[in-house]
Design an enzyme around this catalytic site. Structure first.
Site, PDB file in Angstrom:
ATOM      1  N   ILE A 154     -20.039  34.782  14.570  1.00 40.89           N
ATOM      2  CA  ILE A 154     -20.229  34.614  13.136  1.00 40.89           C
ATOM      3  C   ILE A 154     -20.421  33.121  12.874  1.00 40.89           C
ATOM      4  CG2 ILE A 154     -19.017  36.690  12.364  1.00 40.89           C
ATOM      5  CD1 ILE A 154     -16.495  35.113  11.990  1.00 40.89           C
ATOM      6  N   ASP A 155     -20.966  32.797  11.721  1.00 42.13           N
ATOM      7  CA  ASP A 155     -21.260  31.400  11.394  1.00 42.13           C
ATOM      8  C   ASP A 155     -20.019  30.526  11.424  1.00 42.13           C
ATOM      9  OD1 ASP A 155     -23.923  31.961  10.977  1.00 42.13           O
ATOM     10  OD2 ASP A 155     -23.689  32.265   8.820  1.00 42.13           O
ATOM     11  N   LYS A 156     -20.231  29.246  11.628  1.00 44.02           N
ATOM     12  CA  LYS A 156     -19.144  28.259  11.628  1.00 44.02           C
ATOM     13  C   LYS A 156     -18.280  28.377  10.376  1.00 44.02           C
ATOM     14  CE  LYS A 156     -18.366  23.284  11.146  1.00 44.02           C
ATOM     15  NZ  LYS A 156     -18.999  21.949  11.045  1.00 44.02           N
ATOM     16  N   ARG A 257     -26.194  36.332   3.935  1.00 42.93           N
ATOM     17  CA  ARG A 257     -26.534  35.168   3.113  1.00 42.93           C
ATOM     18  C   ARG A 257     -27.987  35.224   2.652  1.00 42.93           C
ATOM     19  NH1 ARG A 257     -24.608  30.398   6.978  1.00 42.93           N
ATOM     20  NH2 ARG A 257     -25.102  29.100   5.160  1.00 42.93           N
TER      21      ARG A 257
END
Length: 344
Positions: A154-156, A257
């Site tokens: 998953i994203d930072k 997003r």
């Protein structure tokens, strides 16, 4: 002829590729397992035979046995781990929020701000650096070099649950579930604006931006990108923002997003996709001050990978894990609820 078709797992990473081979006219008859092993660099005989046993190797569209003799013109299709070459991971004593662990896998709750795996600009301090230290002698998994046990990411700045494999067999089984889109993943997001409907499905391809390759873009006309499907459901309307649940059917980079921006509801404080500006609401200075205070309390996109479900590779049992919304996001949601109540 060899064709590789990308199928991306959550947040861009895929450890499988679909391969198609065609037997040349002058090729002598050869066992299909031997033929594949000779043609594909990272395909060991044992792996190929296991794929054949599982019915995942097809010749001319039909499943075959390992001793099937290939003939000129045969088209052989199957799925195989992708080979990678990444630098060695430096083990670091990074605290891990482990929610479950057994001999085969563990489930970890990643905080926002932590990069999942080493890459350019982030060679240390990542979740994988912490995993390398925690496992000590975790074997480097074929097709996943430099990312011990990692099946998805998953994203930072997105918080939430990740499943980590402890063995090659477990990783292969889990990665195949992601590849088949059978993993259950739900996220909670705070988005700008009040949704008109209470639920919906976004079926719009996503790909690299045409002007900026660092960001992703929706391609509603289908001229570019790869299939991406997000199911969303309203949790609560909060005047100028909405709290929603998103369930992923596919797992493209930045999928939620990008899809929510496409709907006109970018994630709250998502700097990459326009959510770090006041998108809805009044022009009063008191309101602006309130929103900017929320931005400071939640200095990231308001997205949390809340739940994760899969079939346990060893037991065949359905596993399901749920996590609490992290403090920064919960605080801002609470502030919006108070603001709406105050305005009534």
């Amino acid at each position: 002829m060899t064709e590789s078709i990308d199928e991306e797992l959550p947040e861009e990473e895929s450890y499988f590729e679909r391969i198609e081979l065609q037997v040349d006219p002058g090729q002598r008859p050869l066992r299909v397992d031997k033929f594949i092993t000779d043609k594909v660099a990272n395909a060991s005989r044992n792996k190929v035979q296991q794929r054949i046993t599982d019915g995942e190797v097809k010749v001319n569209g039909l499943t075959v046995k390992a001793n099937y003799k290939t003939k000129a013109g045969d088209v052989i299709s199957f799925v195989m781990e992708r080979s990678r070459k990444d630098p060695d991971v430096i083990p670091e004593p990074i605290p891990l929020d482990i929610r479950y662990e057994d001999d085969h896998l563990l489930v970890v709750n990643k905080p926002s701000g932590m990069v999942v795996h080493p890459a350019h600009g982030n060679w240390t301090g990542t979740l994988v650096n912490g995993l390398a230290y925690y496992f000590k002698s975790l074997p480097e998994l074929p097709g996943n070099s430099g990312r011990p046990g990692l099946v998805h990411r998953i994203d930072k700045d997105t918080s939430g649950l990740l499943v980590i494999a402890k063995s090659e067999k477990t990783m292969t089984h889990l990665a195949k579930q992601f590849f088949d889109h059978s993993i259950r993943r739900s996220y909670v997001a705070l988005v700008w604006g009040e949704t008109k409907e209470d639920e919906g499905t976004i079926d719009v391809p996503i790909g690299r931006g045409l002007k900026d390759r660092k960001v992703m873009q929706a391609f509603p006309d289908g001229t570019a990108g790869k299939s991406a499907i997000t199911h969303w459901k309203l949790i609560e309307r909060l005047r100028y923002v909405s709290l929603i649940q998103c369930t992923l059917e596919t797992g493209r980079t930045h999928q939620i997003r990008v899809h929510m921006k496409y709907l006109g509801h970018p994630l709250f404080n998502d700097a990459v996709y326009g959510g770090d500006k006041i998108r809805k609401g009044t022009q009063f200075s008191k309101y602006k001050s309130f929103v900017h205070n929320c931005f400071e309390l939640l200095p990231r996109q308001a997205l949390h990978a809340k739940s994760l479900g899969f079939i346990h590779p060893a037991t065949g049992k359905e596993m399901f894990f749920d996590s609490e919304i992290p403090a920064d996001m919960a605080t801002v949601i609470g502030k919006w609820k108070s603001y709406v109540h105050y305005e009534k």
